[in-house]
Design a protein around this motif. Structure first.
Motif, PDB file in Angstrom:
ATOM      1  N   GLY A   1      42.459 -63.943 -21.819  1.00  0.00           N
ATOM      2  CA  GLY A   1      42.755 -64.692 -23.039  1.00  0.00           C
ATOM      3  C   GLY A   1      42.343 -66.145 -23.009  1.00  0.00           C
ATOM      4  O   GLY A   1      42.610 -66.874 -23.960  1.00  0.00           O
ATOM      5  N   ASP A   2      41.697 -66.601 -21.950  1.00  0.00           N
ATOM      6  CA  ASP A   2      41.276 -68.004 -21.903  1.00  0.00           C
ATOM      7  C   ASP A   2      40.137 -68.231 -22.898  1.00  0.00           C
ATOM      8  O   ASP A   2      39.228 -67.414 -22.998  1.00  0.00           O
ATOM      9  CB  ASP A   2      40.816 -68.375 -20.484  1.00  0.00           C
ATOM     10  N   PRO A   3      40.174 -69.364 -23.623  1.00  0.00           N
ATOM     11  CA  PRO A   3      39.122 -69.577 -24.625  1.00  0.00           C
ATOM     12  C   PRO A   3      37.735 -69.847 -24.025  1.00  0.00           C
ATOM     13  O   PRO A   3      36.731 -69.632 -24.699  1.00  0.00           O
ATOM     14  CB  PRO A   3      39.620 -70.791 -25.412  1.00  0.00           C
ATOM     15  N   LEU A   4      37.666 -70.332 -22.782  1.00  0.00           N
ATOM     16  CA  LEU A   4      36.356 -70.675 -22.203  1.00  0.00           C
ATOM     17  C   LEU A   4      35.903 -69.721 -21.098  1.00  0.00           C
ATOM     18  O   LEU A   4      34.711 -69.489 -20.909  1.00  0.00           O
ATOM     19  CB  LEU A   4      36.391 -72.102 -21.616  1.00  0.00           C
ATOM     20  N   ILE A   5      36.856 -69.204 -20.341  1.00  0.00           N
ATOM     21  CA  ILE A   5      36.502 -68.435 -19.146  1.00  0.00           C
ATOM     22  C   ILE A   5      36.622 -66.935 -19.381  1.00  0.00           C
ATOM     23  O   ILE A   5      37.678 -66.437 -19.783  1.00  0.00           O
ATOM     24  CB  ILE A   5      37.421 -68.826 -17.964  1.00  0.00           C
ATOM     25  N   HIS A   6      35.535 -66.217 -19.108  1.00  0.00           N
ATOM     26  CA  HIS A   6      35.566 -64.755 -19.130  1.00  0.00           C
ATOM     27  C   HIS A   6      35.464 -64.299 -17.676  1.00  0.00           C
ATOM     28  O   HIS A   6      34.370 -64.321 -17.089  1.00  0.00           O
ATOM     29  CB  HIS A   6      34.391 -64.191 -19.948  1.00  0.00           C
ATOM     30  N   ALA A   7      36.587 -63.935 -17.097  1.00  0.00           N
ATOM     31  CA  ALA A   7      36.566 -63.488 -15.705  1.00  0.00           C
ATOM     32  C   ALA A   7      35.888 -62.116 -15.645  1.00  0.00           C
ATOM     33  O   ALA A   7      36.147 -61.252 -16.482  1.00  0.00           O
ATOM     34  CB  ALA A   7      37.986 -63.405 -15.177  1.00  0.00           C
TER      35      ALA A   7
END
Ligand SMILES: [Zn+2]
Length: 468
Positions: free
Chosen positions: A205-211
């Motif tokens: 759910g982070d707006p910048l990081i796609h793990a």
């Protein structure tokens, strides 16, 4: 006393209500980038000669002619783009950012020698979480300076890469590496699995990081490692990053061991799907290309790396022709490039295709600009979020100067971007509505500290390898 208490209470309620009403009716803060030559890369490839982009929070509100946008929105902040090109930020679809600290360690050797004699020993002795953090900071400075707003990464201690990427305000698809030998962060696949699961949970759910999960390749991962890593990724709807068909040896070995090509093998073991980003895709025949298209795999072409390591040439025009989304990557930055300049890859992608086919029409300027922007977004499966300047997408954009000696005159904007403009012409960078570089001044990365630290690391790495 009683009536005063009641009056005070009433007064307080009125004040609170007025604040609530006022804050709801207050117009949202809008950043307007105006007066620029706006190249949207939208479905119609619309270009506005005197255009503007309105941004609220991290999202684009509207894109259009300046007169319309400025009449529609009141700006609380403005960026004047007069004499500048406004473009979606570049997408670096494949790299290993902490390796900036190994840049130039040993070049002009075969890939096998480079890996076995230099990189694997250097990594075993030097790669720590601290190394990864400083390497990522240095890479963030270099990437922002060249107009990159999103990158896809495969390395170790990827949680630390994510921390630093977020601190720099960059967007990242960041894959924790799975490999069948003890890695600098995890000794075995059980540890890799535990680390990766924690990492995927943390950044959901982070707006910048796609793990993401990054099984390294078929030549360094067993079938079980490939299956386990992709199963874990799919449990969390995370992307899968992998090197595919990047060496002739990989193709030959796969045919010998599996009786099929790397692409067919990955399909057979269930890895390929619409969440996979495949770096390189050099040795892919017609059947492989059709499989990649059917499975909606995104591919990333890395021309500098492929040339430097003499790996081969990816059939980019053929992949595009069957509908495969092909992005661009720098790879490297050590041993296989050695920088993070995506504008160089734009230029080289076109020229490499032309010389390989002895046909100047093989891949044109517009196509390679698409690969660096909207097709790069498709390759990372993020086209709903980034890759073009359109209402509702994330506000990732760059301003490029059109007043430099190498920028004039301009007859065709795509040709100028592909063959004349340089990373050093990038002036201002906005990611998710946040200005991270303004007029070539970095605002989110302490560049001097990263440069100083890189020089210190060079000394200790050289000493660890018995170099001068
Ligand atoms: Zn790579």
């Amino acid at each position: 006393m009683k009536s005063i208490g009641l009056r005070t209470l009433l007064f307080a309620v009125i004040v609170l209500l007025s604040i609530a009403v006022w804050s709801r009716s207050r117009p949202p803060k809008v950043l307007i980038v105006s007066h620029g030559l706006v190249v949207t890369m939208d479905g119609n490839r619309t270009i506005y000669d005197d255009g503007a982009v309105a941004i609220s929070g991290d999202t684009i509100l509207a894109v259009g002619p300046r007169s319309r946008i400025t009449a529609q929105y009141a700006a609380s902040q403005t960026i004047d783009a007069k004499g500048k090109l406004v473009l979606p930020g570049f997408i670096n679809g494949h790299t290993h950012v902490p390796m900036t600290l190994l840049r130039g360690l040993h070049d002009d050797v075969t890939l096998d020698d480079w890996l076995r004699k230099y990189i694997f020993p250097a990594e075993a002795k030097n790669v720590t979480e601290d190394f990864v953090r400083w390497g990522t900071r240095l890479a963030a400075a270099e990437q922002i300076r060249s107009g990159i707003t999103t990158f896809a990464d495969m390395y170790y201690f990827e949680d630390a890469v994510a921390d630093e990427t977020k601190a720099a305000g960059m967007r990242g698809v960041l894959g924790e590496t799975w490999i069948d030998f003890p890695a600098p962060d995890n000794n075995n696949t059980a540890a890799m699995s535990a680390y990766t699961e924690k990492f995927l949970k943390k950044w959901q759910g982070d707006p910048l990081i796609h793990a993401a999960v990054a099984p390294h390749s078929i030549y360094t991962c067993s079938r079980k490692t490939l299956e386990d890593s992709s199963t874990l990724a799919r449990k969390y709807h995370a992307p899968i990053l992998i090197h595919v068909a990047e060496m002739k040896k990989e193709l030959d070995d796969s045919q010998k061991q599996n009786g099929m090509s790397p692409v067919q093998y990955l399909d057979k073991v269930g890895v390929l799907g619409p969440d996979v980003v495949a770096a390189h895709c050099i040795f892919v025949d017609e059947a492989d290309r059709n499989t990649l298209a059917q499975r909606q795999v995104g591919c990333v072409h890395n021309p500098s790396s492929n040339m430097m390591l003499a790996s081969g040439v990816s059939p980019v025009p053929e992949m595009r022709a069957v509908g495969v989304a092909v992005g661009l990557g720098t790879d490297g930055p050590a041993g296989s490039n050695n920088d993070l300049d995506l504008m160089e890859e734009i230029d080289l992608a076109a020229k490499l295709a032309k010389i390989t086919k002895m046909d100047p029409l093989a891949l044109n300027a517009k196509a390679v600009v698409e690969m660096a922007t909207i097709d790069g977004a498709r390759a990372l499966h993020l086209e709903k979020e980034i890759g073009s300047l359109e209402a509702g997408k994330k506000a990732d954009l760059i301003l490029i100067s059109l007043d430099e000696p190498n920028a004039v005159p301009m007859y065709d904007v795509y040709a100028q971007l592909a063959y004349a403009l340089k990373a050093s012409d990038v002036q201002t960078v906005v990611i998710g509505g946040r200005v991270v570089m303004r007029d070539r001044t970095l605002l989110t990365v302490k560049e001097d500290a990263a440069i100083t630290k890189a020089k210190e690391y060079k000394k200790s790495i050289a000493a660890s390898l018995g170099m001068q």
